[in-house]
Design a protein around this motif. Structure first.
Motif, PDB file in Angstrom:
ATOM      1  N   SER A  34      -5.486  -1.837  -5.774  1.00 16.92           N
ATOM      2  CA  SER A  34      -4.773  -1.383  -4.575  1.00 16.92           C
ATOM      3  C   SER A  34      -4.528  -2.534  -3.618  1.00 16.92           C
ATOM      4  CB  SER A  34      -5.579  -0.281  -3.870  1.00 16.92           C
ATOM      5  OG  SER A  34      -5.789   0.823  -4.721  1.00 16.92           O
ATOM      6  N   TRP A  35      -5.325  -3.590  -3.713  1.00 15.78           N
ATOM      7  CA  TRP A  35      -5.171  -4.763  -2.849  1.00 15.78           C
ATOM      8  C   TRP A  35      -3.968  -5.598  -3.261  1.00 15.78           C
ATOM      9  CZ3 TRP A  35      -6.549  -7.299   1.422  1.00 15.78           C
ATOM     10  CH2 TRP A  35      -6.386  -8.685   1.466  1.00 15.78           C
ATOM     11  N   GLN A  36      -3.630  -5.576  -4.545  1.00 16.54           N
ATOM     12  CA  GLN A  36      -2.542  -6.418  -5.038  1.00 16.54           C
ATOM     13  C   GLN A  36      -1.233  -6.064  -4.336  1.00 16.54           C
ATOM     14  OE1 GLN A  36      -3.332  -8.790  -7.037  1.00 16.54           O
ATOM     15  NE2 GLN A  36      -5.393  -8.087  -7.630  1.00 16.54           N
ATOM     16  N   GLU A  37      -0.375  -7.081  -4.181  1.00 17.27           N
ATOM     17  CA  GLU A  37       0.930  -6.837  -3.563  1.00 17.27           C
ATOM     18  C   GLU A  37       1.751  -5.870  -4.415  1.00 17.27           C
ATOM     19  OE1 GLU A  37       3.090 -10.271  -2.463  1.00 17.27           O
ATOM     20  OE2 GLU A  37       1.466 -11.147  -1.275  1.00 17.27           O
ATOM     21  N   THR A  38       1.649  -6.039  -5.732  1.00 20.67           N
ATOM     22  CA  THR A  38       2.297  -5.088  -6.635  1.00 20.67           C
ATOM     23  C   THR A  38       1.233  -4.097  -7.080  1.00 20.67           C
ATOM     24  OG1 THR A  38       3.792  -6.827  -7.417  1.00 20.67           O
ATOM     25  CG2 THR A  38       3.631  -4.805  -8.740  1.00 20.67           C
ATOM     26  N   LYS A  39       1.166  -2.982  -6.379  1.00 24.97           N
ATOM     27  CA  LYS A  39       0.095  -2.016  -6.608  1.00 24.97           C
ATOM     28  C   LYS A  39       0.368  -1.167  -7.847  1.00 24.97           C
ATOM     29  CE  LYS A  39      -1.173  -1.337  -1.733  1.00 24.97           C
ATOM     30  NZ  LYS A  39      -0.244  -2.315  -1.154  1.00 24.97           N
ATOM     31  N   LYS A  40      -0.697  -0.859  -8.574  1.00 25.26           N
ATOM     32  CA  LYS A  40      -0.595   0.128  -9.648  1.00 25.26           C
ATOM     33  C   LYS A  40      -0.815   1.504  -9.043  1.00 25.26           C
ATOM     34  CE  LYS A  40      -2.362  -2.917 -13.303  1.00 25.26           C
ATOM     35  NZ  LYS A  40      -3.463  -3.149 -14.255  1.00 25.26           N
ATOM     36  N   ASN A  41      -0.133   2.506  -9.583  1.00 25.64           N
ATOM     37  CA  ASN A  41      -0.399   3.854  -9.107  1.00 25.64           C
ATOM     38  C   ASN A  41      -1.606   4.432  -9.848  1.00 25.64           C
ATOM     39  OD1 ASN A  41       0.514   4.868 -11.629  1.00 25.64           O
ATOM     40  ND2 ASN A  41       2.630   4.911 -10.880  1.00 25.64           N
ATOM     41  N   TYR A  42      -2.068   5.589  -9.417  1.00 30.24           N
ATOM     42  CA  TYR A  42      -3.271   6.174 -10.006  1.00 30.24           C
ATOM     43  C   TYR A  42      -3.082   6.502 -11.487  1.00 30.24           C
ATOM     44  CZ  TYR A  42      -5.217   6.695  -5.301  1.00 30.24           C
ATOM     45  OH  TYR A  42      -5.710   6.466  -4.041  1.00 30.24           O
ATOM     46  N   LYS A  78      -5.033   4.191   0.360  1.00 25.20           N
ATOM     47  CA  LYS A  78      -4.513   3.278  -0.661  1.00 25.20           C
ATOM     48  C   LYS A  78      -3.330   2.478  -0.105  1.00 25.20           C
ATOM     49  CE  LYS A  78      -2.873   3.298  -5.472  1.00 25.20           C
ATOM     50  NZ  LYS A  78      -1.594   2.606  -5.319  1.00 25.20           N
ATOM     51  N   THR A  79      -2.524   3.125   0.705  1.00 21.65           N
ATOM     52  CA  THR A  79      -1.346   2.467   1.261  1.00 21.65           C
ATOM     53  C   THR A  79      -1.710   1.433   2.332  1.00 21.65           C
ATOM     54  OG1 THR A  79      -0.061   4.478   0.877  1.00 21.65           O
ATOM     55  CG2 THR A  79       0.877   2.860   2.389  1.00 21.65           C
ATOM     56  N   SER A  80      -2.737   1.746   3.116  1.00 18.15           N
ATOM     57  CA  SER A  80      -3.034   0.894   4.273  1.00 18.15           C
ATOM     58  C   SER A  80      -4.138  -0.126   4.034  1.00 18.15           C
ATOM     59  CB  SER A  80      -3.435   1.778   5.461  1.00 18.15           C
ATOM     60  OG  SER A  80      -4.686   2.408   5.228  1.00 18.15           O
ATOM     61  N   VAL A  81      -4.848  -0.044   2.901  1.00 18.21           N
ATOM     62  CA  VAL A  81      -6.055  -0.865   2.725  1.00 18.21           C
ATOM     63  C   VAL A  81      -5.765  -2.361   2.854  1.00 18.21           C
ATOM     64  CG1 VAL A  81      -5.846  -0.891   0.186  1.00 18.21           C
ATOM     65  CG2 VAL A  81      -8.069  -1.300   1.274  1.00 18.21           C
ATOM     66  N   ARG A  82      -4.645  -2.818   2.308  1.00 18.84           N
ATOM     67  CA  ARG A  82      -4.354  -4.256   2.374  1.00 18.84           C
ATOM     68  C   ARG A  82      -4.112  -4.706   3.821  1.00 18.84           C
ATOM     69  NH1 ARG A  82      -2.697  -8.229  -1.350  1.00 18.84           N
ATOM     70  NH2 ARG A  82      -1.722 -10.019  -0.306  1.00 18.84           N
TER      71      ARG A  82
END
Length: 483
Positions: A34-42, A78-82
């Protein structure tokens, strides 16, 4: 270490400093992705790890974001963690591992060692880069009663547990937890009480199984028992006779005693758990009066600050089967939680926690046999992990007198043998694989035993184990009764 690895370690340290718990390997994986710029979905994460999307999305991820929100003291998703973590890292008093553990006597090395120990005692499957699962080594627990607070074998009941925790903080709240026996009600309540204690609440548990029949069949005696038990557990001096007034009646006397003495004396919230409330349902002349009294306390808490100190938690194993005015019933207010059997994903998780690797077909067979029943699932996995029996041996002997479920089945058989009307209703259920309608009270009682599931006004057999074991024995039981 990479930036994402650093951020995971920092988040883990921060969560530990606030909660005393570390992120497990599955949570760390979700955070890293979830931290990655290109996030994987669940769905992508679940596919990579071999889990279902619903398990990752509804169970693991919500717990991760709650822990991070507590650690960072602001809402994290998940959206805001970064953005949240980047903002904290760039702040003047920026977060660092050293800063997080600066006031922690354990130190960073000890904390990391503890996280390693925690992973052993609270195993979540460890994921290798290849995606393969490393099975944990654990100390097994014989399933017996409620699951201990520190047990690695407790499965969080999503979303009910978080809902209960939030509701407990509300003044004058009423929480209703319902489900068949051995479904996990008491284990959930113990965690709810632990959360209450952590918030400096007083806690009292009154179990109707411990009350004599002569007490619960008399309203005045039962209300005096409730007040006396509440007084004793709160370590107060008994003043029952000062408040009990025959002219006012037992309900008013009980309410005055609790409001003007108990709640006035204890200047902090009190969590009152009424366990096995279903035992009074058969006392038609008592249950209506008692339940309307509970409802009145909840209603008064909406305007009375003193009553707001009382948090009621009602535990029942079946539906109430006495007529209650909709405006007087406590079962249509507050938070209602109806606990269900474990899902396939939860069973799979519990299997891994026992250090076992079962094939998908074996998981399916186990679910069909015991229907996700928490106690029976744990009993199965316990014996498999101990290598007492092979999976095939457990299936073969499941419905016999020498199988691992024998004691559980004997208890149900005894109840059916001593309740002919209940046995007759259950025999109707056994005679078909489709949902059927049986007499309402008998249906509720069978559901409270866990033998059937409710589907509207109909019931269905809850698992194959009961069909295999009872199909011949119930007929013999009825034949013996008719002779």
């Amino acid at each position: 270490m990479s930036a994402s690895a650093d951020i995971v370690e920092l988040a883990d340290a921060l969560v530990y400093s606030k909660t005393g718990q570390h992120l497990n390997d599955l949570q760390r994986f979700i955070l890293r992705e979830s931290w990655q710029e290109t996030k994987k979905n669940y769905d992508q994460m679940a596919h990579e790890l071999g889990y279902s999307e619903s398990y990752i999305k509804q169970s693991v991820a919500p717990q991760l974001w709650r822990m991070l929100s507590q650690g960072l003291e602001e809402k994290v998703t998940k959206t805001s963690v970064r953005s949240v973590l980047e903002r904290r890292l760039m702040a003047p008093n920026k977060l660092t591992l050293k800063a997080v553990f600066n006031d922690n006597e354990l130190g960073i090395k000890s904390a990391k060692a503890e996280r390693s120990d925690q992973a052993k005692s609270s195993p979540t499957p460890l994921i290798q880069p290849s995606g393969q699962t490393i099975l944990p080594t654990v100390d097994l627990e014989l399933p017996d009663g409620s699951v201990p607070l520190n047990s690695p074998f407790y499965i969080e009941r999503v979303p009910y547990e978080a809902q209960c925790y939030r509701e407990l903080l509300k003044p004058g709240t009423l929480i209703r937890i319902k489900g068949p026996r051995q479904i996990g009600k008491t284990s959930l309540v113990h965690r709810l009480l632990s959360r209450g204690i952590a918030n400096n609440y007083k806690t009292v548990v009154l179990d109707f199984q411990q009350v004599e029949e002569t007490v619960i069949s008399d309203l005045n005696k039962m209300l005096r028992w409730l007040c006396a038990s509440l007084t004793r557990q709160l370590k107060l001096e008994s003043r029952l006779n000062d408040y009990w007034d025959e002219d006012l009646g037992s309900k008013m006397s009980c309410a005055l005693y609790i409001r003007e003495y108990i709640l006035a004396e204890i200047d902090q919230p009190i969590v009152l758990v009424l366990e096995e409330l279903s035992l009074i349902f058969q006392q038609v002349n008592i249950v209506q009066e008692f339940l309307t009294l509970l409802r009145s306390w909840h209603e008064q808490a909406k305007v009375d600050p003193i009553w707001q100190r009382l948090r009621l938690v009602l535990i029942q194993s079946t539906e109430v089967y006495v007529p209650l005015n909709i405006n007087q019933s406590p079962f249509n207010v507050g938070l209602g939680v109806d606990l269900e059997p474990l899902s396939r994903e939860q069973v799979q998780d519990l299997t891994w926690r026992h250090g076992l690797s079962l094939e998908a077909e074996q998981i399916t067979q186990m679910m069909q046999l015991v229907g996700g029943h928490p106690y029976l699932i744990r009993l199965t996995l316990y014996h498999l992990a101990r290598q007492d029996f092979t999976f095939e041996q457990i299936l073969k002997t499941a419905a016999t007198e020498t199988g691992i479920y024998a004691n559980h089945l004997h208890r149900h058989l005894w109840t059916l043998q001593h309740n002919p009307e209940l046995a007759t209703a259950f025999n109707q259920v056994l005679s078909t694989t489709e949902p059927i309608e049986v007499e309402q009270v008998q249906g509720f009682k069978l559901h409270s035993m866990g033998l059937v599931t409710l589907e509207g006004n109909q019931v269905r057999l809850s698992c194959d184990l009961y069909r295999y074991y009872f199909r011949d024995r119930i007929i013999k039981c009825q034949d013996a009764d008719s002779e």
